[in-house]
Design an enzyme around this catalytic site. Structure first.
Site, PDB file in Angstrom:
ATOM      1  N   THR A  40      98.243  -1.395 -40.104  1.00  0.00           N
ATOM      2  CA  THR A  40      97.033  -0.789 -39.541  1.00  0.00           C
ATOM      3  C   THR A  40      97.357   0.030 -38.299  1.00  0.00           C
ATOM      4  O   THR A  40      96.816   1.126 -38.095  1.00  0.00           O
ATOM      5  CB  THR A  40      96.003  -1.880 -39.192  1.00  0.00           C
ATOM      6  OG1 THR A  40      95.659  -2.601 -40.373  1.00  0.00           O
ATOM      7  CG2 THR A  40      94.746  -1.280 -38.585  1.00  0.00           C
ATOM      8  N   HIS A  43      98.693   3.281 -39.373  1.00  0.00           N
ATOM      9  CA  HIS A  43      97.600   4.181 -39.777  1.00  0.00           C
ATOM     10  C   HIS A  43      96.961   4.829 -38.548  1.00  0.00           C
ATOM     11  O   HIS A  43      96.654   6.033 -38.552  1.00  0.00           O
ATOM     12  CB  HIS A  43      96.536   3.413 -40.563  1.00  0.00           C
ATOM     13  CG  HIS A  43      96.921   3.099 -41.975  1.00  0.00           C
ATOM     14  ND1 HIS A  43      97.057   4.058 -42.944  1.00  0.00           N
ATOM     15  CD2 HIS A  43      97.212   1.918 -42.584  1.00  0.00           C
ATOM     16  CE1 HIS A  43      97.402   3.496 -44.090  1.00  0.00           C
ATOM     17  NE2 HIS A  43      97.508   2.192 -43.891  1.00  0.00           N
ATOM     18  N   CYS A  99      78.478 -17.117 -41.593  1.00  0.00           N
ATOM     19  CA  CYS A  99      78.977 -17.803 -40.402  1.00  0.00           C
ATOM     20  C   CYS A  99      78.352 -19.191 -40.268  1.00  0.00           C
ATOM     21  O   CYS A  99      79.049 -20.189 -40.043  1.00  0.00           O
ATOM     22  CB  CYS A  99      78.691 -16.978 -39.151  1.00  0.00           C
ATOM     23  SG  CYS A  99      79.807 -15.584 -38.891  1.00  0.00           S
ATOM     24  N   ILE A 175     103.706  -8.354 -45.996  1.00  0.00           N
ATOM     25  CA  ILE A 175     102.720  -9.353 -46.425  1.00  0.00           C
ATOM     26  C   ILE A 175     102.995  -9.784 -47.861  1.00  0.00           C
ATOM     27  O   ILE A 175     102.925 -10.975 -48.192  1.00  0.00           O
ATOM     28  CB  ILE A 175     101.288  -8.818 -46.254  1.00  0.00           C
ATOM     29  CG1 ILE A 175     100.985  -8.565 -44.771  1.00  0.00           C
ATOM     30  CG2 ILE A 175     100.267  -9.807 -46.823  1.00  0.00           C
ATOM     31  CD1 ILE A 175      99.638  -7.917 -44.514  1.00  0.00           C
TER      32      ILE A 175
END
Length: 341
Positions: A40, A43, A99, A175
């Site tokens: 990220t 990016h 949540c 990952i």
């Protein structure tokens, strides 16, 4: 304080000086020891279409870190000055249905550290104490700094029972390689990972996969025959976001197979949906980490002997951050660690 920030709406990341963050009643102030560069962050460095739509400028970036608690909000319990912590980079609202139902990783109001709010590429970081995770003494700073991406791997890999199963991992980025290592560690039979990047396939071999397959040079079906697989893969972990890789996964899954998707494909990706329907495939989307079950599993996996050390390939001082980004952008790296000490 020193910080790496996105200062301009163009390619690059810049070292700058920003005010130290203020600690709220429910927050922790963390002195950063080490950070890791995420895809990220690359990016954001490249200033691609997603970044242009998402990242406000200026913004302190970064969300993979380990540090030491040096300040505690007056309402916080359970933490002490000096605690070594990493933290969940998804800040959730606490009041939506998910949540309140204990499914915080599915919060529809999530904001991201280093994306929507100031990140960890700085001398100090403030996060809600709820998001902090204490690091056991027998886990190194280097490993703790990659808990965020490791959590993506663990969440994806442990979506399904893997004991005795044949697992296909598409995409040998850090990952994907960590997900393959998790699958092997918890008892999968054959773990096959595919990519076209030979450097990263070699990292996967070092992590103990059954076969690392360069699909530009070798047929996956030939590898399956070599392994004595006659019915296809039981579990697929799609980590690449590459349409050809996902189509190959659909082709080689067993009937009733289960797929967890972390890789982000193009919005207009087309597949043959008849394979999903007639094979009875189950496809699960993965985003982030389960809070905080994934974090406890991460620590337990390392403490039970999972060796992630081969995935960390480069280490630099923060003053050499450009070398770190160059390594990540080259495609010839695993995880890259930046030291703030």
């Amino acid at each position: 304080m020193k910080a790496l920030s996105k200062l301009k709406a163009e390619e690059g990341i810049w070292m700058t000086d920003v005010p130290e963050p203020e600690v709220g009643h429910n927050d922790l102030l963390i002195k950063i020891r080490k950070t890791a560069i995420c895809g990220t962050d690359v990016h954001i460095y490249n200033w691609d279409e997603w970044s242009q739509k998402t990242i406000p400028v200026p913004m302190v970036v970064g969300h993979e870190y380990v540090g030491e608690v040096v300040g505690i909000g007056q309402e916080v319990k359970g933490f002490n000055i000096g605690d070594r912590v990493s933290g969940e980079g998804h800040i959730t609202c606490g009041h939506c249905r998910n949540c309140r139902g204990g499914r915080t990783h599915l919060c529809r109001n999530t904001t991201g550290v280093g994306v929507n709010r100031p990140g960890c590429f700085a001398e100090y970081l403030v996060i809600p104490a709820f998001n902090a995770f204490k690091i056991p003494d027998n886990i190194s700073d280097d490993l703790a700094s990659i808990f965020d991406p490791f959590g993506n791997a663990v969440h994806t890999a442990l979506s399904f029972d893997l004991v005795g199963e044949d697992v296909l991992v598409s995409g040998a980025g850090p990952i994907g390689v960590m997900a393959a290592a998790v699958a092997k560690h918890v008892g999968a039979r054959h773990v096959v990972i595919t990519d076209v990047n030979e450097y990263r396939l070699e990292l996967a071999r070092k992590m103990g996969v059954t076969r690392a397959v360069n699909v530009a040079k070798e047929s996956l079906t030939d590898v399956m025959a070599e392994l004595g697989m006659t019915e296809g893969f039981d579990v697929g972990l799609e980590m690449s976001g590459a349409p050809p890789a996902f189509r190959t996964m659909l082709d080689t899954m067993n009937h009733g197979g289960r797929i967890a998707m972390l890789g982000i494909p193009p919005a207009d990706m087309s597949i043959d949906w008849t394979k999903v329907i007639f094979k009875g495939l189950f496809i699960k989307g993965i985003y982030g980490r389960e809070m905080f079950e994934t974090w406890y599993k991460m620590a337990a996996l390392i403490q039970s002997g999972l060796d992630l050390s081969p995935i960390i390939t480069h280490r630099f001082s923060i003053d050499d951050f450009q070398k770190g980004f160059d390594a990540m952008r080259s495609g010839q790296s695993g995880k890259v660690i930046l030291s703030w000490d």
